[in-house]
Write a protein that holds these residues in place. Structure first.
Motif, PDB file in Angstrom:
ATOM      1  N   LEU A  47       0.851  -1.188   0.000  1.00 34.83           N
ATOM      2  CA  LEU A  47       0.000   0.000   0.000  1.00 34.83           C
ATOM      3  C   LEU A  47       0.886   1.236   0.000  1.00 34.83           C
ATOM      4  O   LEU A  47       1.872   1.290   0.747  1.00 34.83           O
ATOM      5  CB  LEU A  47      -0.901   0.021   1.245  1.00 34.83           C
ATOM      6  N   LEU A  48       0.545   2.223  -0.838  1.00 32.84           N
ATOM      7  CA  LEU A  48       1.218   3.518  -0.830  1.00 32.84           C
ATOM      8  C   LEU A  48       0.210   4.576  -0.407  1.00 32.84           C
ATOM      9  O   LEU A  48      -0.863   4.690  -1.013  1.00 32.84           O
ATOM     10  CB  LEU A  48       1.773   3.855  -2.214  1.00 32.84           C
ATOM     11  N   VAL A  49       0.555   5.346   0.602  1.00 30.09           N
ATOM     12  CA  VAL A  49      -0.296   6.450   1.040  1.00 30.09           C
ATOM     13  C   VAL A  49       0.454   7.757   0.773  1.00 30.09           C
ATOM     14  O   VAL A  49       1.598   7.923   1.210  1.00 30.09           O
ATOM     15  CB  VAL A  49      -0.658   6.342   2.532  1.00 30.09           C
ATOM     16  N   VAL A  50      -0.185   8.657   0.033  1.00 26.73           N
ATOM     17  CA  VAL A  50       0.370   9.972  -0.255  1.00 26.73           C
ATOM     18  C   VAL A  50      -0.215  10.949   0.756  1.00 26.73           C
ATOM     19  O   VAL A  50      -1.433  11.108   0.836  1.00 26.73           O
ATOM     20  CB  VAL A  50       0.041  10.425  -1.689  1.00 26.73           C
ATOM     21  N   VAL A  51       0.647  11.587   1.534  1.00 29.58           N
ATOM     22  CA  VAL A  51       0.214  12.497   2.598  1.00 29.58           C
ATOM     23  C   VAL A  51       0.706  13.902   2.270  1.00 29.58           C
ATOM     24  O   VAL A  51       1.877  14.081   1.914  1.00 29.58           O
ATOM     25  CB  VAL A  51       0.785  12.059   3.959  1.00 29.58           C
ATOM     26  N   GLY A  52      -0.175  14.889   2.366  1.00 28.06           N
ATOM     27  CA  GLY A  52       0.239  16.251   2.089  1.00 28.06           C
ATOM     28  C   GLY A  52      -0.603  17.262   2.839  1.00 28.06           C
ATOM     29  O   GLY A  52      -1.704  16.949   3.301  1.00 28.06           O
ATOM     30  N   PRO A  53      -0.105  18.484   2.957  1.00 25.92           N
ATOM     31  CA  PRO A  53      -0.863  19.543   3.638  1.00 25.92           C
ATOM     32  C   PRO A  53      -2.075  19.948   2.818  1.00 25.92           C
ATOM     33  O   PRO A  53      -2.061  19.895   1.582  1.00 25.92           O
ATOM     34  CB  PRO A  53       0.148  20.694   3.738  1.00 25.92           C
ATOM     35  N   ALA A  54      -3.128  20.354   3.496  1.00 26.41           N
ATOM     36  CA  ALA A  54      -4.356  20.721   2.787  1.00 26.41           C
ATOM     37  C   ALA A  54      -5.149  21.743   3.582  1.00 26.41           C
ATOM     38  O   ALA A  54      -5.151  21.725   4.819  1.00 26.41           O
ATOM     39  CB  ALA A  54      -5.223  19.481   2.543  1.00 26.41           C
ATOM     40  N   ALA A 112       1.812  -0.596  -6.344  1.00 30.73           N
ATOM     41  CA  ALA A 112       0.919  -0.903  -5.225  1.00 30.73           C
ATOM     42  C   ALA A 112      -0.300   0.000  -5.313  1.00 30.73           C
ATOM     43  O   ALA A 112      -0.248   1.062  -5.941  1.00 30.73           O
ATOM     44  CB  ALA A 112       1.642  -0.687  -3.887  1.00 30.73           C
ATOM     45  N   PRO A 113      -1.411  -0.395  -4.694  1.00 35.72           N
ATOM     46  CA  PRO A 113      -2.558   0.511  -4.591  1.00 35.72           C
ATOM     47  C   PRO A 113      -2.163   1.813  -3.885  1.00 35.72           C
ATOM     48  O   PRO A 113      -1.252   1.834  -3.059  1.00 35.72           O
ATOM     49  CB  PRO A 113      -3.558  -0.285  -3.746  1.00 35.72           C
ATOM     50  N   ILE A 114      -2.866   2.881  -4.235  1.00 33.16           N
ATOM     51  CA  ILE A 114      -2.546   4.215  -3.724  1.00 33.16           C
ATOM     52  C   ILE A 114      -3.770   4.806  -3.026  1.00 33.16           C
ATOM     53  O   ILE A 114      -4.901   4.647  -3.494  1.00 33.16           O
ATOM     54  CB  ILE A 114      -2.143   5.168  -4.860  1.00 33.16           C
ATOM     55  N   GLU A 115      -3.528   5.505  -1.932  1.00 30.46           N
ATOM     56  CA  GLU A 115      -4.543   6.339  -1.302  1.00 30.46           C
ATOM     57  C   GLU A 115      -3.924   7.701  -0.999  1.00 30.46           C
ATOM     58  O   GLU A 115      -2.697   7.826  -0.909  1.00 30.46           O
ATOM     59  CB  GLU A 115      -5.031   5.718   0.015  1.00 30.46           C
ATOM     60  N   GLY A 116      -4.761   8.711  -0.833  1.00 29.64           N
ATOM     61  CA  GLY A 116      -4.299  10.040  -0.465  1.00 29.64           C
ATOM     62  C   GLY A 116      -4.846  10.464   0.877  1.00 29.64           C
ATOM     63  O   GLY A 116      -5.929  10.021   1.287  1.00 29.64           O
ATOM     64  N   LEU A 117      -4.109  11.332   1.562  1.00 28.39           N
ATOM     65  CA  LEU A 117      -4.557  11.884   2.844  1.00 28.39           C
ATOM     66  C   LEU A 117      -4.133  13.338   2.933  1.00 28.39           C
ATOM     67  O   LEU A 117      -2.938  13.647   2.940  1.00 28.39           O
ATOM     68  CB  LEU A 117      -3.956  11.094   4.011  1.00 28.39           C
ATOM     69  N   GLY A 118      -5.122  14.230   2.985  1.00 29.50           N
ATOM     70  CA  GLY A 118      -4.852  15.644   3.194  1.00 29.50           C
ATOM     71  C   GLY A 118      -4.877  15.959   4.681  1.00 29.50           C
ATOM     72  O   GLY A 118      -5.829  15.627   5.386  1.00 29.50           O
ATOM     73  N   VAL A 119      -3.803  16.590   5.156  1.00 26.43           N
ATOM     74  CA  VAL A 119      -3.629  16.864   6.587  1.00 26.43           C
ATOM     75  C   VAL A 119      -3.673  18.369   6.815  1.00 26.43           C
ATOM     76  O   VAL A 119      -3.004  19.137   6.120  1.00 26.43           O
ATOM     77  CB  VAL A 119      -2.287  16.295   7.093  1.00 26.43           C
ATOM     78  N   GLY A 120      -4.435  18.784   7.795  1.00 24.78           N
ATOM     79  CA  GLY A 120      -4.532  20.207   8.108  1.00 24.78           C
ATOM     80  C   GLY A 120      -3.300  20.723   8.823  1.00 24.78           C
ATOM     81  O   GLY A 120      -2.753  20.050   9.702  1.00 24.78           O
ATOM     82  N   GLU A 121      -2.877  21.917   8.456  1.00 27.17           N
ATOM     83  CA  GLU A 121      -1.688  22.498   9.074  1.00 27.17           C
ATOM     84  C   GLU A 121      -1.800  22.630  10.598  1.00 27.17           C
ATOM     85  O   GLU A 121      -0.813  22.443  11.312  1.00 27.17           O
ATOM     86  CB  GLU A 121      -1.404  23.867   8.446  1.00 27.17           C
ATOM     87  N   PRO A 122      -2.992  22.922  11.144  1.00 24.34           N
ATOM     88  CA  PRO A 122      -3.070  23.089  12.600  1.00 24.34           C
ATOM     89  C   PRO A 122      -3.051  21.787  13.390  1.00 24.34           C
ATOM     90  O   PRO A 122      -3.040  21.826  14.626  1.00 24.34           O
ATOM     91  CB  PRO A 122      -4.420  23.796  12.810  1.00 24.34           C
ATOM     92  N   LEU A 123      -3.076  20.621  12.721  1.00 26.47           N
ATOM     93  CA  LEU A 123      -3.180  19.360  13.447  1.00 26.47           C
ATOM     94  C   LEU A 123      -2.011  19.218  14.428  1.00 26.47           C
ATOM     95  O   LEU A 123      -0.843  19.324  14.049  1.00 26.47           O
ATOM     96  CB  LEU A 123      -3.192  18.189  12.471  1.00 26.47           C
TER      97      LEU A 123
END
Length: 237
Positions: A47-54, A112-123
């Motif tokens: 599994l590949l998870v792409v994580v970035g600010p959002a 591999a399968p891919i998913e994305g995750l947008g993470v908030g800056e204040p987290l």
């Protein structure tokens, strides 16, 4: 368990059509990102998870096949987060994940399968770390593509103007990411990162949560601030 990670910057300027005449200035960063994605492929993840600010509208999960574009930056370039098995409706990818999708398309990711995750800056750091732990437990072999920039305050022409704290902050970020120093990444000061407009802080701390106990080694592939914004490319494997 986390078996590999690639840390890449997320300016839309990485996309040559967006950068236009300035595109050659990002060639070294693009090359380093391609090398970093090669490390992910070599790890043979499940599994590949792409994580970035959002921003608020781009936070949360994005399934494989979600589309994105750079029309908001004046060019008609579309991307997709991996192949769409069915038509994926709903939200478009936030810019950071769109850049990640562009990098994956450019390198022909099919590993591999891919998913994305947008993470908030204040987290808060502890919540980022907790999210990372959950991601690390998702599959036997998890890889992360972690998008985010260091400070935006390295020069007077930078988006955040010049802040004397920016260069030392970025130097510690580059050292910690290049050494896969989990504790140091977890300890990054969220308030200082916010003041320096470092969009990568929360995604990096998600990585640090996922990497707990994985005993990965790090390599720093690129570190520069061509537009007064710190860009770092690193791998953990």
């Amino acid at each position: 368990m986390l078996v590999a990670a690639a840390v890449c910057p997320c300016p839309p300027l990485l996309v040559p059509e967006v950068a236009a005449g300035a595109a050659p200035e990002m060639d070294a960063a693009r090359s380093a990102c391609a090398d970093a994605l090669g490390v992910l492929a070599a790890a043979r993840p499940d599994l590949l998870v792409v994580v970035g600010p959002a921003e608020q509208s781009g936070r949360g999960s994005f399934p494989q096949g979600t589309s994105g574009s750079f029309r908001g930056f004046g060019v008609d370039v579309e991307v997709r987060l991996g192949p769409a098995e069915d038509t994926v409706a709903g939200r478009e990818l936030p810019p950071s994940l769109a850049v990640g999708a562009w990098l994956l398309e450019r390198t022909g990711w099919a590993d591999a399968p891919i998913e994305g995750l947008g993470v908030g800056e204040p987290l808060a750091p502890e919540r980022c770390i907790g999210v990372g732990r959950e991601i690390g437990a998702r599959a036997g072999r998890v890889a992360l593509l972690v998008m985010g920039d260091a400070s935006a305050c390295r020069t007077v022409k930078a988006p955040g103007y010049l802040d004397e704290r920016a260069a030392p902050f970025d130097a510690e970020v580059a050292r910690a990411l290049g050494a896969a120093d989990v504790a140091a990444v977890q300890a990054l000061d969220a308030e200082l990162a916010y003041e320096l407009k470092a969009s990568g802080r929360a995604p990096w701390q998600v990585l640090a949560g996922a990497a707990e106990g994985a005993n990965l080694g790090g390599a720093l592939l690129y570190e520069d601030a061509p537009y007064g914004v710190g860009y770092v490319v690193a791998t953990w494997s």
